[in-house]
Scaffold this motif. Structure first.
Motif, PDB file in Angstrom:
ATOM      1  N   TYR A 211       0.853  -1.041  -0.089  1.00 50.71           N
ATOM      2  CA  TYR A 211       0.107   0.002   0.079  1.00 50.71           C
ATOM      3  C   TYR A 211       0.864   1.242  -0.002  1.00 50.71           C
ATOM      4  N   ASP A 212       0.657   2.182  -0.986  1.00 50.20           N
ATOM      5  CA  ASP A 212       1.511   3.181  -1.130  1.00 50.20           C
ATOM      6  C   ASP A 212       0.907   4.651  -0.387  1.00 50.20           C
ATOM      7  N   GLY A 213      -0.076   4.405   0.359  1.00 50.82           N
ATOM      8  CA  GLY A 213      -0.653   5.423   0.875  1.00 50.82           C
ATOM      9  C   GLY A 213      -1.957   6.011   0.369  1.00 50.82           C
ATOM     10  N   LYS A 214      -2.197   5.446  -0.975  1.00 49.43           N
ATOM     11  CA  LYS A 214      -3.361   6.080  -1.849  1.00 49.43           C
ATOM     12  C   LYS A 214      -3.903   4.739  -2.417  1.00 49.43           C
ATOM     13  N   ASN A 215      -3.246   3.903  -3.094  1.00 46.12           N
ATOM     14  CA  ASN A 215      -3.687   2.596  -3.707  1.00 46.12           C
ATOM     15  C   ASN A 215      -3.042   1.342  -3.220  1.00 46.12           C
ATOM     16  N   LEU A 216      -3.768   0.177  -3.173  1.00 43.22           N
ATOM     17  CA  LEU A 216      -2.873  -0.984  -3.218  1.00 43.22           C
ATOM     18  C   LEU A 216      -2.179  -1.363  -4.560  1.00 43.22           C
ATOM     19  N   VAL A 217      -1.008  -1.940  -4.339  1.00 41.82           N
ATOM     20  CA  VAL A 217       0.013  -2.143  -5.647  1.00 41.82           C
ATOM     21  C   VAL A 217       0.091  -3.583  -5.457  1.00 41.82           C
ATOM     22  N   ALA A 218      -0.219  -4.286  -6.359  1.00 41.10           N
ATOM     23  CA  ALA A 218       0.035  -5.883  -6.733  1.00 41.10           C
ATOM     24  C   ALA A 218       0.713  -6.241  -7.874  1.00 41.10           C
ATOM     25  N   THR A 219       1.159  -7.437  -7.784  1.00 43.23           N
ATOM     26  CA  THR A 219       2.119  -7.942  -8.793  1.00 43.23           C
ATOM     27  C   THR A 219       1.293  -9.314  -9.296  1.00 43.23           C
ATOM     28  N   ASP A 220       1.715  -9.663 -10.330  1.00 45.02           N
ATOM     29  CA  ASP A 220       1.105 -11.258 -10.643  1.00 45.02           C
ATOM     30  C   ASP A 220       2.179 -11.970 -11.371  1.00 45.02           C
ATOM     31  N   GLY A 221       3.494 -11.742 -11.055  1.00 38.41           N
ATOM     32  CA  GLY A 221       4.420 -12.545 -11.638  1.00 38.41           C
ATOM     33  C   GLY A 221       5.048 -12.163 -12.893  1.00 38.41           C
ATOM     34  N   SER A 222       4.565 -10.860 -13.321  1.00 39.69           N
ATOM     35  CA  SER A 222       5.083 -10.229 -14.604  1.00 39.69           C
ATOM     36  C   SER A 222       5.872  -9.288 -14.348  1.00 39.69           C
ATOM     37  N   LYS A 223       6.267  -8.196 -15.201  1.00 39.09           N
ATOM     38  CA  LYS A 223       6.933  -7.069 -15.233  1.00 39.09           C
ATOM     39  C   LYS A 223       6.139  -5.786 -14.444  1.00 39.09           C
ATOM     40  N   TYR A 224       4.808  -6.028 -14.181  1.00 39.05           N
ATOM     41  CA  TYR A 224       4.073  -4.774 -13.937  1.00 39.05           C
ATOM     42  C   TYR A 224       3.801  -4.848 -12.673  1.00 39.05           C
ATOM     43  N   LEU A 225       3.651  -3.504 -12.044  1.00 41.09           N
ATOM     44  CA  LEU A 225       2.883  -3.062 -10.881  1.00 41.09           C
ATOM     45  C   LEU A 225       1.609  -2.736 -11.233  1.00 41.09           C
ATOM     46  N   TYR A 226       0.556  -3.246 -10.603  1.00 41.00           N
ATOM     47  CA  TYR A 226      -1.007  -2.898 -10.926  1.00 41.00           C
ATOM     48  C   TYR A 226      -1.370  -2.107  -9.567  1.00 41.00           C
ATOM     49  N   PHE A 227      -1.616  -0.999  -9.847  1.00 39.04           N
ATOM     50  CA  PHE A 227      -2.250  -0.085  -8.828  1.00 39.04           C
ATOM     51  C   PHE A 227      -3.778  -0.119  -8.900  1.00 39.04           C
ATOM     52  N   LEU A 228      -4.084  -0.455  -7.652  1.00 38.12           N
ATOM     53  CA  LEU A 228      -5.686  -1.010  -7.466  1.00 38.12           C
ATOM     54  C   LEU A 228      -6.346   0.249  -6.663  1.00 38.12           C
ATOM     55  N   ASP A 229      -7.838   0.451  -6.917  1.00 38.52           N
ATOM     56  CA  ASP A 229      -8.141   1.419  -6.123  1.00 38.52           C
ATOM     57  C   ASP A 229      -8.728   0.924  -4.561  1.00 38.52           C
ATOM     58  N   VAL A 230      -8.255   1.451  -3.483  1.00 34.69           N
ATOM     59  CA  VAL A 230      -8.175   0.645  -2.205  1.00 34.69           C
ATOM     60  C   VAL A 230      -9.596   0.712  -1.883  1.00 34.69           C
ATOM     61  N   ASN A 231     -10.626   1.293  -2.310  1.00 32.56           N
ATOM     62  CA  ASN A 231     -11.984   1.017  -1.985  1.00 32.56           C
ATOM     63  C   ASN A 231     -12.721   0.448  -3.022  1.00 32.56           C
ATOM     64  N   MET A 232     -12.392  -0.117  -4.119  1.00 37.06           N
ATOM     65  CA  MET A 232     -12.507  -0.963  -4.948  1.00 37.06           C
ATOM     66  C   MET A 232     -11.506  -1.686  -5.481  1.00 37.06           C
ATOM     67  N   PRO A 233     -10.965  -2.760  -4.869  1.00 39.38           N
ATOM     68  CA  PRO A 233      -9.755  -3.414  -5.561  1.00 39.38           C
ATOM     69  C   PRO A 233      -9.882  -4.338  -6.535  1.00 39.38           C
ATOM     70  N   SER A 234     -10.948  -4.475  -7.090  1.00 36.01           N
ATOM     71  CA  SER A 234     -11.120  -5.059  -8.554  1.00 36.01           C
ATOM     72  C   SER A 234     -10.916  -3.923  -9.695  1.00 36.01           C
ATOM     73  N   LYS A 235     -10.707  -2.560  -9.213  1.00 39.57           N
ATOM     74  CA  LYS A 235     -10.247  -1.787 -10.071  1.00 39.57           C
ATOM     75  C   LYS A 235      -8.991  -1.252 -10.375  1.00 39.57           C
ATOM     76  N   VAL A 236      -8.285  -1.538 -11.620  1.00 31.94           N
ATOM     77  CA  VAL A 236      -7.156  -1.037 -11.951  1.00 31.94           C
ATOM     78  C   VAL A 236      -7.013   0.441 -12.271  1.00 31.94           C
ATOM     79  N   VAL A 237      -6.382   1.042 -11.252  1.00 32.97           N
ATOM     80  CA  VAL A 237      -5.996   2.688 -11.429  1.00 32.97           C
ATOM     81  C   VAL A 237      -5.060   2.964 -12.569  1.00 32.97           C
ATOM     82  N   LYS A 238      -3.935   2.192 -12.655  1.00 35.62           N
ATOM     83  CA  LYS A 238      -3.099   2.233 -13.664  1.00 35.62           C
ATOM     84  C   LYS A 238      -1.880   1.043 -13.312  1.00 35.62           C
ATOM     85  N   THR A 239      -1.232   0.838 -14.380  1.00 30.55           N
ATOM     86  CA  THR A 239      -0.225  -0.096 -14.741  1.00 30.55           C
ATOM     87  C   THR A 239       1.219   0.341 -14.960  1.00 30.55           C
TER      88      THR A 239
END
Length: 341
Positions: A222-250
């Motif tokens: 958690y970066d203080g604003k968004n959840l940040v997830a990985t899936d084994g790729s090269k990407y960081l997925y920034f997720l809406d903390v209030n709606m974690p199924s929503k990707v804010v940016k990649t």
């Protein structure tokens, strides 16, 4: 006789045109393959061979996000790392050709080699196949994986006896976890769901589907604003903390000459994201705004001392105790505290 001459002349023109187009596309393929290793930087412009530029009426690069005809490495279209694109070439004879390509984008600056010193170590339960790891105060929150063995636990740093245990259903493979306020968020590996718990009791409050773009759940912070997830790729997925199924940016992650695939366990600390690379004894420091790897820490010695000859007992736990880093791994017997210099 006149008809035969005209037909023959037309055939020659057709063959000449076909040869030009083939040479053009072969030249483009050779150029793209040669540039994969060298790569580009943001702001660069593709210098395509003259066989392409002289015989093409127009050149467009098609992306998932759209298309561009500027031939510039624009962050609006490209991310750091490997970018799968399609060149759309309209030849001067009116034909259109498509060619798949990979355009690698690297950082201009080179990653620093991080320097550290081990200042303390603490016991860790070697039965725990650790996937998520964080520290709040003197309390460790740990997510352990494997089907039929997955759990979320709390314990005091220095102890191996959990104060609270939340066992998962047998079909759940737990992954990364993080704290947001009074809640703990946790990913699962291939179950395509995440869980939300009460931080104090570890009582499950809710669950949410992982975004479709995330094939597997790996690391979480958690970066203080968004959840940040990985899936084994090269990407960081920034997720809406209030709606974690929503990707804010990649954001794609790369260094000066390397694309960092298999991003795994994460920790956010003072404006940077720290990530380990699955099956590699390193932790990288990432600028989350750009995906640039600014520093790399080599923990080969600690990994070799703790993996007991098992290739699956990898480095896989990052937390912070003040400005010191805590690290451990799957089935390791110790947690190490290191001062970063």
């Amino acid at each position: 006789m006149k008809f035969n001459l005209i037909a023959g002349f037309a055939t020659i023109l057709l063959l000449t045109s076909c040869n030009k187009n083939k040479k053009m596309m072969d030249s483009l393929a050779d150029y793209n393959i040669a540039m994969e290793t060298t790569g580009y930087h943001f702001g660069d412009k593709l210098q395509l061979p003259k066989e392409v530029t002289e015989n093409a009426k127009s050149i467009t690069i098609s992306f998932m996000q759209g298309e561009s005809s500027s031939l510039a490495i624009d962050p609006k279209f490209f991310s750091l790392g490997d970018n799968k694109v399609v060149f759309v070439i309209k030849a001067k004879n009116g034909e259109t050709f498509n060619q798949d390509a990979t355009i690698n984008v690297f950082t201009k600056g080179k990653e620093k080699n991080g320097v550290y010193q081990i200042v303390a170590d603490y016991p860790h339960n070697p039965d725990n196949f650790i996937e998520g790891f964080l520290l709040e105060g003197n309390t460790v929150y740990e997510s352990d994986g494997l089907e039929k063995e997955s759990q979320l636990i709390k314990y005091t740093l220095g102890s191996t006896v959990p104060s609270v245990v939340r066992k998962q259903p047998d079909d759940v493979f737990s992954e990364g976890c993080t704290i947001v306020g009074d809640k703990v968020y946790q990913l699962t590996y291939r179950n395509k769901i995440g869980f939300v718990y009460n931080k104090n009791t570890l009582e499950k409050l809710s669950e949410f589907p992982l975004p479709n773009v995330i094939g597997e759940g790996w690391g979480l912070t958690y970066d203080g604003k968004n959840l940040v997830a990985t899936d084994g790729s090269k990407y960081l997925y920034f997720l809406d903390v209030n709606m974690p199924s929503k990707v804010v940016k990649t954001v794609g992650v790369a260094g000066n000459a390397e694309i960092y695939e298999h991003l795994n366990e994460l920790e956010y600390h003072k404006g940077f994201i720290y990530a380990n690379i699955w099956h590699k004894p390193v932790i990288i420091k990432i600028d989350p705004m750009t995906g640039e790897v600014v520093e790399k820490y080599d923990f080969t010695k600690l990994t070799d001392e703790n993996n007991q000859g098992d290739s699956e007992h990898v480095l896989n736990g990052i937390a912070f105790k003040g400005d010191n880093m805590l690290l451990t791994g799957k089935n390791w017997t110790k947690i190490y505290e290191v001062a970063i210099k």
